[in-house]
Design a protein around this motif. Structure first.
Motif, PDB file in Angstrom:
ATOM      1  N   ALA A  61       0.486   3.962  -2.905  1.00 61.29           N
ATOM      2  CA  ALA A  61       0.164   5.359  -2.599  1.00 61.29           C
ATOM      3  C   ALA A  61       1.130   6.300  -3.303  1.00 61.29           C
ATOM      4  O   ALA A  61       0.744   7.363  -3.811  1.00 61.29           O
ATOM      5  N   ILE A 108       0.832  -1.204   0.000  1.00 65.78           N
ATOM      6  CA  ILE A 108       0.000   0.000   0.000  1.00 65.78           C
ATOM      7  C   ILE A 108       0.868   1.257   0.000  1.00 65.78           C
ATOM      8  O   ILE A 108       0.563   2.246  -0.684  1.00 65.78           O
ATOM      9  N   VAL A 133      -4.931   4.099  -2.559  1.00 69.30           N
ATOM     10  CA  VAL A 133      -5.023   3.502  -1.228  1.00 69.30           C
ATOM     11  C   VAL A 133      -6.375   2.801  -1.142  1.00 69.30           C
ATOM     12  O   VAL A 133      -7.411   3.419  -1.364  1.00 69.30           O
TER      13      VAL A 133
END
Length: 442
Positions: free
Chosen positions: A233, A229, A239
């Motif tokens: 991002a 993640i 996300v």
């Protein structure tokens, strides 16, 4: 003897579940009979849900219906405010027949057919847990044809596999399920889904194993997912809003099994997710989990009637029951172990050690090896504990034996929720063969 939920030994020396004498249940409904302790199932469902609620964390607790699917079970899951996982058109059909809210249904599976995906889209289910690139392509086409937007979770293989106490960091990469996290497949799937005009990417799904007794594997999976993640991002400006960490929460089958309470699994997961969210300064995702076995497994008890026995001097004594691998395939399939007592003589001490044989024409049809019991007689009722998960779900008609009945017990009342199959049921799909007559030419 380890009794669960509402089970007690009553003043007749009989096993009692949900305030109902199991000897009476066997007389009324026959055997084999699977008896579910409704209060225990409710208790488990609430323990998972309330832990999220107490910590003010957005969540869905979805009952994994592959553990035991029936209209009554789906009704119960709905009463307890659970969501629902299905893995086939048959499970989806059962859920819809039970009037379960389709927006709370999640459709899993590594090879959903086009017809099954159409069925889910037409029903307006909450989401598909997409397993591969083919499924994404078909879902996009079907959604476009229907003029609908379909919500999707991407199932990933995080490289963590957990079974009970064994945690492996690489084993799960080689799996028929999900997009591989280590090879870049997940990033490609994210890109495809986000660029689709008719697919809405909700988030990520991960499932690491089954019958897990500790939190270690779940926390390792969370760490691995949040590493990804952090990368997404930065590189993809993405996300996930939903993080589904699957199921696999263990139950006690036999002495030595030591699972955690539902609250401990959930609290550990929440704490770990929160720590990563704070570190990355991102929005807290909605957390989904999928308990199945831990809802129904030890709430189920199967009652059998004892029949014949066979003594091999100096070796063992076999005691046979009127069911077996037709109603519980797990011992033959993967050597599952169980505990049991005589339900009609539950207060008597063990006198001998026997092995419980099923009635199927297979030497592998053995339910329990080396079980301490009072001297068992024909007509006694054997109660095998913890048969609520994957018993009836895997039930079959080998040797043309009808599948068992199922009852729910609660507050002193018993309700038949699945009828026992009849011999007519066994042949109702059969079509007689008619030999074609030959026309002789003269």
């Amino acid at each position: 003897m380890y009794l669960r939920g509402t089970s007690i030994i009553n003043n007749k020396g009989h096993l009692e579940i949900g305030g109902v004498d199991t000897v009476d249940l066997a007389k009324e409904f026959g055997t084999p009979l699977i008896v579910y302790d409704v209060a225990l199932m409710r208790e488990r469902a609430r323990a998972f849900k309330e832990t999220f609620e107490k910590q003010n964390v957005r969540a869905q607790v979805a009952y994994a219906s592959k553990a035991f699917s029936s209209i009554a079970m789906i009704n119960l899951a709905d009463e307890e405010g659970m969501s629902l996982d299905v893995v086939s058109g048959g499970e989806l059909y059962t859920a819809l027949a039970a009037n379960f809210p389709p927006e709370r249904i999640h459709f899993h599976g590594n090879n959903k057919s086009i017809e099954e995906m159409k069925m889910g889209i037409e029903a307006g289910i909450g989401c598909f847990v997409a397993d591969n690139f083919y499924e994404l392509e078909v879902l996009q086409n079907l959604a476009e044809d229907s003029g609908k937007t379909v919500s999707v979770l991407l199932r990933i293989s995080p490289g963590v596999e957990a079974h009970t106490h064994d945690y492996i960091m690489t084993g799960q990469v080689d799996s028929k399920f999900g997009f591989d996290l280590k090879s870049g497949q997940v990033e490609k799937a994210i890109e495809i889904t986000r660029n689709s005009s008719n697919l809405h990417l909700l988030g990520i799904h991960s499932h690491i194993g089954s019958q897990i007794f500790e939190t270690t594997g779940f926390l390792m999976a969370v760490d691995t997912i949040f590493e990804a993640i952090e990368r997404w991002a930065s590189e993809l400006n993405y996300v996930p809003s939903v993080l589904n960490l699957g199921g696999g929460f263990g139950i006690r089958y036999i002495e030595g099994d030591d699972p955690l309470p539902p609250e401990e699994y959930v609290s550990a997961i929440i704490d770990k997710v929160k720590s990563h969210v704070e570190r990355l300064d991102i929005e807290m995702p909605e957390i989904w989990i999928e308990p199945g076995r831990s809802i129904v497994g030890d709430a189920g008890t199967t009652l059998y009637t004892i029949g014949s026995n066979k003594v091999i001097p100096g070796v063992r004594k076999y005691v046979a029951v009127d069911g077996g691998m037709g109603d519980n395939l797990r011992p033959a399939l993967y050597q599952a172990k169980y505990e049991a007592i005589l339900a009609n003589r539950a207060d008597e001490p063990a006198e001998e050690t026997v092995s419980i044989a099923g009635k199927c024409c297979e030497s592998g049809d053995m339910l329990i090896w080396d079980l301490p019991l009072p001297k068992a007689n024909p007509g006694d009722i054997l109660a095998v504990f913890c048969t609520g998960a994957y018993g009836y779900s895997m039930a079959n008609n080998y040797n043309r034996i009808p599948r068992p009945a199922v009852v729910f017990v609660e507050d002193g009342e018993a309700q038949l929720v699945v009828k026992r199959e009849s011999y007519d049921d066994l042949i109702h799909l059969d079509i007689p063969y008619k030999k074609k007559t030959k026309v002789e030419l003269i």
